[in-house]
Design an enzyme around this catalytic site. Sequence first.
Site, PDB file in Angstrom:
ATOM      1  N   HIS A  86       0.819  -1.220   0.000  1.00 60.61           N
ATOM      2  CA  HIS A  86       0.000   0.000   0.000  1.00 60.61           C
ATOM      3  C   HIS A  86       0.850   1.267   0.000  1.00 60.61           C
ATOM      4  CE1 HIS A  86       0.033  -0.143   4.566  1.00 60.61           C
ATOM      5  NE2 HIS A  86       0.025   1.154   4.422  1.00 60.61           N
ATOM      6  N   ASP A 224       1.154  -7.705   2.206  1.00 64.19           N
ATOM      7  CA  ASP A 224       1.273  -6.266   1.950  1.00 64.19           C
ATOM      8  C   ASP A 224       2.727  -5.821   1.785  1.00 64.19           C
ATOM      9  OD1 ASP A 224       0.832  -3.560   1.764  1.00 64.19           O
ATOM     10  OD2 ASP A 224      -0.538  -3.452   3.462  1.00 64.19           O
ATOM     11  N   SER A 592       4.003   2.094   8.522  1.00 63.24           N
ATOM     12  CA  SER A 592       3.790   1.138   7.442  1.00 63.24           C
ATOM     13  C   SER A 592       5.091   0.895   6.709  1.00 63.24           C
ATOM     14  CB  SER A 592       2.758   1.664   6.455  1.00 63.24           C
ATOM     15  OG  SER A 592       1.491   1.325   6.899  1.00 63.24           O
TER      16      SER A 592
END
Length: 657
Positions: A86, A224, A592
Amino acid sequence: MKMKKHILAAALLIAASQPLKADEGMWLPALISQRIGDMQAKGFQLSAEDIYSVNQASLKDAVVLFGSGCTGELVSDEGLLFTNHHCGYGYIQKHSSVEHDYLKDGFWALSRADELPNPGLTVRFLERMEDVTDIVLKGYKPARMSEDQRQALVKKNAARLREQAVKDGQGLKASVEALYYGNQYFLFVFREYRDVRLVGAPPSSIGKFGGETDNWMWPRHTGDFSIFRIYAGADNMPADYSPENVPYRPKKSLKISLAGVQEGDFTFVYGCPGSTQEYVHSEAVRYIQDVSDPEKIALRTTRLGIMKKYMDRSQAVRIQYSSKYAGVANAWKKWQGEEKGLRKNRIVPVKQDYEGRFEAWARGTRYEGLTGRLAAVYAARNPIYRAYEYYNETVRAIEKLQMARGRGGDLKDYYEPIDRETFVALMSAFDKALEDSYKPAYFIEKRALYGTMEAWRDAVFASETEAKELAQALEEHFQQNLVPQVSAFTASLNLLYRDYMQGQMEFEREKTFYPDANLTLRVAYGHVEGYRPADAIYYRPVSTLKGIMEKDNPDIFDYNIPQALRDIYAEGGHENQPVCFLATNHTTGGNSGSPVLNAQGNLIGINFDRVWEGTMSDLVFDPEICRNISLDVRYILFTIKEIGHADYLLEEMRFAE
Ligand code: ARG
Ligand code: GLU
């Protein structure tokens, strides 16, 4: 009686001297020596110098700020970097077309020459960080200077520091950041590389597996990750993109551990958390819990409902709106967990109680009355801040009005029926929620003229002039009225918080405080652990490929896995392939892509999310329920090999054990 008191005092003393049980905190790497004892007591096997050093290569040299809001880590001596799918999404999308849909099918560069440049994408390595409080506040005379004069002085001194810091270095960038509301200042010096190429990405059906349905949730099975490579000039220094550039040779890259994780294992996360507010007043929490979160959630529920209705009817609309939907849904889901967590833990009364004890202690000191003054500013600010938030979540969320101001809106991704319905829903909510004093005169006039929101909507969508006038009137009112008022309140709050922060540190002398997150590099540490989301349920901390097969469903977009994965699974032997794991590390947005490391400092995973029940950790960390979610590095390797058939990438990685 007397005896009992002694026992209590002794017990408290023992409690205070023991390492904190909770794994709360985001610590500055340069000051990690303050925590290293606790880290080692919990299982960490390296030293403070291994985490951060300016004299020798240390783990900090393997961690980067990726783009403007994610983290990445070096996994080879040839500049190879891991981050989240992402985080790479926008770049993967830019390289995608109907013929080469890398989002859908994944992308694997077959050779260095096939790695794809990404203009505008940068990564930043931290060269050094240091406490510059004395220099930044040089010349400050508290008794004789106003806050404005202090700000001007800080700005001037910080500018000089930054200038000196970047003087003779290629690609050097510097920033001076206020910590603890300006009680401390740190200088951060980075080296920024600007030739960063896309090397690999799994298909979205792996990289975004579970989509919005599973976002912020456990059990989780999202692969991810995406892979990039940093390129440099022949001298290993930052350079503009050029085919002549060579892979960057990092001072340090991470070794990958194949040993896997067990419940209880020590873990730490090294990355760039964006923003937290751990030391705020009960009134700040009350506003978020009772006003801001519930109202924003309701407005977004409406928006998402409208989008979903049209997306379910048409595949084309689903493609147009999936990214917008994801953006709206992400915070929407996070706020729900935050509100629930704040209530469940009774944070408002707990903070009120704390404030009572603080004031009792502060009597007669310069801190006396601070909590009351903060409460008074919130009382004055909240209605205005609420209007400010309403503008953002309603009028500024209507695409037509944004486009009328020449903002946003790629027409390729625009579907007018969604926007028409959204207009009526959001404008009605705006009108109903706010008193007329928060609206421009133009709005009040036109509202009377059109009578219904539907009639007004028809006029706005039929006439560019009508759209433009409305958009401009609202935006002007927002910019000229609300923005300056909100900034003024923020400034008065910060000023009070500077004292309140200092007061809290004196009040709780035995506690080690960590500065709120501000996108600077931090270390969070904890251990692998599941949690109890509700009565009678315990979530175990490790998910496996078996769980992906359980969710697999070709009819549900979020759960439709690649056929290749089904085929591999059918061969057998992969049931226990680990996919994701939970731990107690204190993280937030910006973490992240952060490396998740084990006790030896080897890479075991990549952080990519938190559990929604624990998102209150941006305000208060509850060790019972706050968990970060990481992708197991072994699932990355599995995907590279079995799905990407890009085994050659493994050759440049280094493995521990
Ligand atoms: N919740 C994660 C974060 O806050 C992941 C967001 C991207 N993924 C998604 N399904 N929207 O950034
Ligand atoms: N997904 C988040 C990010 O992009 C991390 C989740 C969180 O902890 O807020 O940084």
